[in-house]
Design a protein around this motif. Structure first.
Motif, PDB file in Angstrom:
ATOM      1  N   ARG A 271      79.112  52.090   9.608  1.00  0.00           N
ATOM      2  CA  ARG A 271      77.573  51.177  10.153  1.00  0.00           C
ATOM      3  C   ARG A 271      77.611  51.041  11.721  1.00  0.00           C
ATOM      4  O   ARG A 271      76.442  51.561  12.239  1.00  0.00           O
ATOM      5  CB  ARG A 271      78.020  50.087   9.325  1.00  0.00           C
ATOM      6  CG  ARG A 271      78.003  49.920   7.890  1.00  0.00           C
ATOM      7  CD  ARG A 271      78.269  48.555   7.299  1.00  0.00           C
ATOM      8  NE  ARG A 271      79.685  47.969   7.683  1.00  0.00           N
ATOM      9  CZ  ARG A 271      80.137  47.139   7.024  1.00  0.00           C
ATOM     10  NH1 ARG A 271      79.538  46.189   6.146  1.00  0.00           N
ATOM     11  NH2 ARG A 271      81.484  46.797   7.263  1.00  0.00           N
TER      12      ARG A 271
ATOM     13  N   GLU B  16      76.003  59.212   5.264  1.00  0.00           N
ATOM     14  CA  GLU B  16      75.421  58.447   4.095  1.00  0.00           C
ATOM     15  C   GLU B  16      74.062  57.728   4.741  1.00  0.00           C
ATOM     16  O   GLU B  16      73.139  57.461   4.115  1.00  0.00           O
ATOM     17  CB  GLU B  16      76.309  57.328   3.598  1.00  0.00           C
ATOM     18  CG  GLU B  16      77.275  57.873   2.795  1.00  0.00           C
ATOM     19  CD  GLU B  16      78.422  56.853   2.224  1.00  0.00           C
ATOM     20  OE1 GLU B  16      77.959  55.563   2.301  1.00  0.00           O
ATOM     21  OE2 GLU B  16      79.561  57.305   1.987  1.00  0.00           O
ATOM     22  N   ARG B  17      74.253  57.113   5.957  1.00  0.00           N
ATOM     23  CA  ARG B  17      73.004  56.343   6.430  1.00  0.00           C
ATOM     24  C   ARG B  17      72.100  57.314   7.368  1.00  0.00           C
ATOM     25  O   ARG B  17      70.844  56.811   7.086  1.00  0.00           O
ATOM     26  CB  ARG B  17      73.659  55.655   7.617  1.00  0.00           C
ATOM     27  CG  ARG B  17      74.268  54.098   6.925  1.00  0.00           C
ATOM     28  CD  ARG B  17      75.123  53.339   7.889  1.00  0.00           C
ATOM     29  NE  ARG B  17      75.680  52.151   7.065  1.00  0.00           N
ATOM     30  CZ  ARG B  17      76.600  52.207   6.007  1.00  0.00           C
ATOM     31  NH1 ARG B  17      77.193  53.578   5.791  1.00  0.00           N
ATOM     32  NH2 ARG B  17      76.871  51.357   5.276  1.00  0.00           N
ATOM     33  N   LEU B  18      72.393  58.228   7.823  1.00  0.00           N
ATOM     34  CA  LEU B  18      71.646  58.994   8.598  1.00  0.00           C
ATOM     35  C   LEU B  18      71.292  60.494   8.050  1.00  0.00           C
ATOM     36  O   LEU B  18      70.376  61.316   8.583  1.00  0.00           O
ATOM     37  CB  LEU B  18      72.010  59.148  10.183  1.00  0.00           C
ATOM     38  CG  LEU B  18      72.286  57.874  10.950  1.00  0.00           C
ATOM     39  CD1 LEU B  18      72.816  58.267  12.192  1.00  0.00           C
ATOM     40  CD2 LEU B  18      71.058  57.251  10.875  1.00  0.00           C
TER      41      LEU B  18
ATOM     42  N   ALA C 142      76.750  54.681  13.253  1.00  0.00           N
ATOM     43  CA  ALA C 142      75.459  55.172  12.651  1.00  0.00           C
ATOM     44  C   ALA C 142      74.396  54.302  13.893  1.00  0.00           C
ATOM     45  O   ALA C 142      73.540  54.868  14.440  1.00  0.00           O
ATOM     46  CB  ALA C 142      74.889  54.966  11.573  1.00  0.00           C
ATOM     47  N   ALA C 143      74.793  52.829  13.849  1.00  0.00           N
ATOM     48  CA  ALA C 143      73.995  52.117  14.658  1.00  0.00           C
ATOM     49  C   ALA C 143      74.093  52.559  16.232  1.00  0.00           C
ATOM     50  O   ALA C 143      72.854  52.602  16.923  1.00  0.00           O
ATOM     51  CB  ALA C 143      74.340  50.621  14.584  1.00  0.00           C
TER      52      ALA C 143
ATOM     53  N   MET D 161      67.309  65.008   7.534  1.00  0.00           N
ATOM     54  CA  MET D 161      68.267  64.749   8.170  1.00  0.00           C
ATOM     55  C   MET D 161      67.974  63.946   9.748  1.00  0.00           C
ATOM     56  O   MET D 161      67.155  64.501  10.200  1.00  0.00           O
ATOM     57  CB  MET D 161      69.285  65.824   8.532  1.00  0.00           C
ATOM     58  CG  MET D 161      70.580  65.681   9.310  1.00  0.00           C
ATOM     59  SD  MET D 161      71.805  67.125   9.280  1.00  0.00           S
ATOM     60  CE  MET D 161      70.649  68.057  10.567  1.00  0.00           C
ATOM     61  N   SER D 162      68.587  62.887   9.954  1.00  0.00           N
ATOM     62  CA  SER D 162      68.207  62.307  11.424  1.00  0.00           C
ATOM     63  C   SER D 162      68.549  63.111  12.598  1.00  0.00           C
ATOM     64  O   SER D 162      69.528  63.693  12.616  1.00  0.00           O
ATOM     65  CB  SER D 162      68.813  60.927  11.525  1.00  0.00           C
ATOM     66  OG  SER D 162      68.589  60.453  12.804  1.00  0.00           O
TER      67      SER D 162
ATOM     68  N   CYS E 195      71.681  55.419  16.647  1.00  0.00           N
ATOM     69  CA  CYS E 195      70.400  55.145  16.327  1.00  0.00           C
ATOM     70  C   CYS E 195      69.963  54.416  17.838  1.00  0.00           C
ATOM     71  O   CYS E 195      68.639  54.509  18.353  1.00  0.00           O
ATOM     72  CB  CYS E 195      70.103  53.945  15.608  1.00  0.00           C
ATOM     73  SG  CYS E 195      70.101  54.839  13.766  1.00  0.00           S
TER      74      CYS E 195
ATOM     75  N   GLY F  89      70.185  61.502   5.197  1.00  0.00           N
ATOM     76  CA  GLY F  89      69.282  61.655   4.388  1.00  0.00           C
ATOM     77  C   GLY F  89      69.609  62.196   2.935  1.00  0.00           C
ATOM     78  O   GLY F  89      70.927  62.399   2.590  1.00  0.00           O
ATOM     79  N   GLU F  90      68.938  62.122   2.007  1.00  0.00           N
ATOM     80  CA  GLU F  90      69.068  62.345   0.566  1.00  0.00           C
ATOM     81  C   GLU F  90      69.827  63.727   0.357  1.00  0.00           C
ATOM     82  O   GLU F  90      70.655  64.173  -0.464  1.00  0.00           O
ATOM     83  CB  GLU F  90      68.107  62.353  -0.425  1.00  0.00           C
ATOM     84  CG  GLU F  90      67.379  60.886  -0.364  1.00  0.00           C
ATOM     85  CD  GLU F  90      66.125  60.824  -1.033  1.00  0.00           C
ATOM     86  OE1 GLU F  90      65.964  59.961  -1.652  1.00  0.00           O
ATOM     87  OE2 GLU F  90      65.183  61.373  -0.522  1.00  0.00           O
TER      88      GLU F  90
END
Lengths: 356, 356
Positions: free
Chosen positions: B210, B347-349, B213-214, B1-2, B217, B351-352
């Motif tokens: 999107r 979903e983006r940050l 999440a951007a 996880m970010s 980041c 992790g699996e």
């Protein structure tokens, strides 16, 4: 680990030396020379040669690239022998297609980046068809900055392999009046191109791992940096110019889009859709204050003779750079830049067990 | 996880009902009413009331918020009893400080968002000091759009608890001439504020996961959406206006910054640093073509009488919206918007094994 960080199978097949995430150095005219392009690809990115003063000069640059790649450095892991592991950028309105084709045939760059056609999609189609016929396997990248260009590409005869979406933050030439920040432009174009099989890369305003990770979240499969590489040791750039890239803060206020410096340099002929973003200095301030162009031109030409001293807060020379200039504080070698940005992306997107 | 997805301990302590990542609804004038703000906070975000026609009317909105929060819905988990779990936005140049203080004292919103002072930092200091003295614990948020505002804040008497960095993509009023895309602006301001203890949130051009999440980041601890919530069922907005938000594509070309619609509506007095981004329609096109303002004003006022029909491609009414309008295709309830954007960020940050 975030999906955004992966290389797609198309990318790994086409450019087997890449390390995820894909970091690309932009084809900046003259300044993106052989040393920079090779250093970026050696670091697991994808380096581009910029256009040059004449199309013929690109052949000279490519010869130097070939020679650098045969130097004592080990070959790129997984590098194909069929194509050079670097790309080449062309300015369609000013470059000569026949010379370009001869050059591409001789050196076989892995990708060609097409930008600024005088006649829109028609020129893109012509160049793409000629390149594909001449050198199968060389990928066609097209730089765009508007949603309508993306729509037009889809109805073109030659679909590109990749699109570089350039946000309004970018330095050098980009859309003059209808640009937009990458934050909005990238996802809207990605939606238009969804399902087309065209790869999407993001450019403009990216200078570190924060911007790179952001672009990946917005939908890019790779990120392009230009201005950050102006402050690379390998850039083909005057020290005075490079010093400005490192010095300037507040990119929103200290850069602007203007044709003034093109005209001071005697550059005319860009299609009207484009104008360059540049760091502002004395030429611009005095132009804003009403000083006559002829006088500014004379002072500019004098400053040109002064060499590196012609740049700076009180300088008069063209200093094309993106709005991300305020995030760049140090000259580094290109390989370090690529690796650091990649690390920073992994920190943001790689997860707690990120570094697999 | 970010790391980017976490709520800081300050955030969890101050706004205990939040779910990570922090999604904030912007205080859009009139359109961000009680139903929208409460729905956003109920979904684990942070809803803001916008300014209103008069400062006094904010008290009416806050009374409705209180009543909505006492409705059959379960109370917000972890919601503090000491403050309302919603924030309030003020336009400093037009709102009345004394009325604002009385209102804040009575209703105790968890945060106050200060924007557009007529006298810069001096007004921000005055408002912040009065609010802090009146209601301890109500957090001070300040919206800025330039690096120099961030620098000035650091030397101000009253340091805000949070800064909202608004990129040039944003709808409604923002910086007129010195704005910049969030891609560059957010990290450069985050660097200026590093170590100050001031939280940084990102706004402008964010309409889905999107963009959210951007922004995380790029360095934001929370993300603000405005235009996306204009297409929320709970928005206090005409159907004609809302229809435009859903219909329009190509936000770069179909929105612009102009004072025209302010003037058509009879709105004057905004400090000169600001201008609004709006969807362009017939009023703007005819103004560009040279039609006289008086005539456009007459036609505008007629269109006003037509109600919802006054909006649309051939409409004439003000349609303030951000450049992300091209990413918005559907009216949804605000809770769904918050949850979907949060999912998309995960979903983006995340992790699996993201959803812990």
């Amino acid at each position: 680990m975030s999906r955004a960080i992966h290389l797609t199978s198309t990318l790994t097949r086409t450019y087997p030396w890449l390390t995820a995430p894909l970091i690309i150095s932009a084809p900046m005219r003259i300044m993106s020379g052989p040393a920079l392009a090779v250093a970026v690809s050696r670091a697991g990115g994808l380096g581009f040669l910029g256009p040059n003063t004449t199309t013929q000069n690109i052949a000279t640059d490519l010869a130097e690239v070939s020679s650098l790649l045969q130097s004592p450095h080990p070959p790129l892991p997984g590098s194909p022998t069929s194509h050079l592991p670097i790309g080449v950028g062309f300015q369609l309105w000013s470059d000569d297609l026949n010379t370009a084709i001869t050059t591409i045939k001789q050196y076989r760059p892995c990708a060609v980046w097409l930008f600024a056609p005088a006649n829109g999609q028609s020129d893109l189609d012509t160049w793409s068809a000629r390149i594909r016929a001449a050198v199968p396997g060389t990928q066609i990248w097209v730089q765009i900055g508007t949603v309508s260009e993306a729509t037009t590409l889809l109805s073109g005869r030659e679909k590109p392999d990749a699109v570089v979406v350039q946000g309004a933050e970018a330095g050098g030439h980009g859309r003059a009046n209808d640009g937009m920040g990458l934050m909005v432009l990238l996802p809207e174009i990605a939606d238009v191109l969804a399902g087309s099989g065209i790869m999407v890369f993001g450019a403009g305003g990216i200078a570190d791992g924060r911007g790179a990770a952001a672009a990946l979240c917005l939908g890019a499969e790779g990120v392009v940096m230009g201005t950050r590489f102006l402050a690379a040791e390998e850039a083909r750039i005057s020290k005075g110019y490079q010093g400005e890239v490192v010095r300037v803060r507040d990119g929103a206020v200290m850069t602007t889009r203007t044709l003034l410096y093109n005209h001071l340099r005697g550059t005319f002929g860009w299609p009207q859709e484009y104008s360059p973003r540049t760091i502002v200095n004395r030429s611009w301030r005095e132009f804003q204050a009403g000083r006559a162009f002829e006088e500014l031109k004379r002072l500019h030409d004098e400053a040109l003779k002064a060499g590196d001293e012609g740049w700076g807060a009180e300088g008069r020379l063209a200093t094309y750079a993106g709005a991300a200039v305020g995030l760049i504080h140090e000259v580094k070698d290109a390989g370090t830049i690529v690796r650091e940005v990649r690390e920073q992306v992994w920190e943001r997107l790689g997860g707690e067990k990120g570094r697999l």
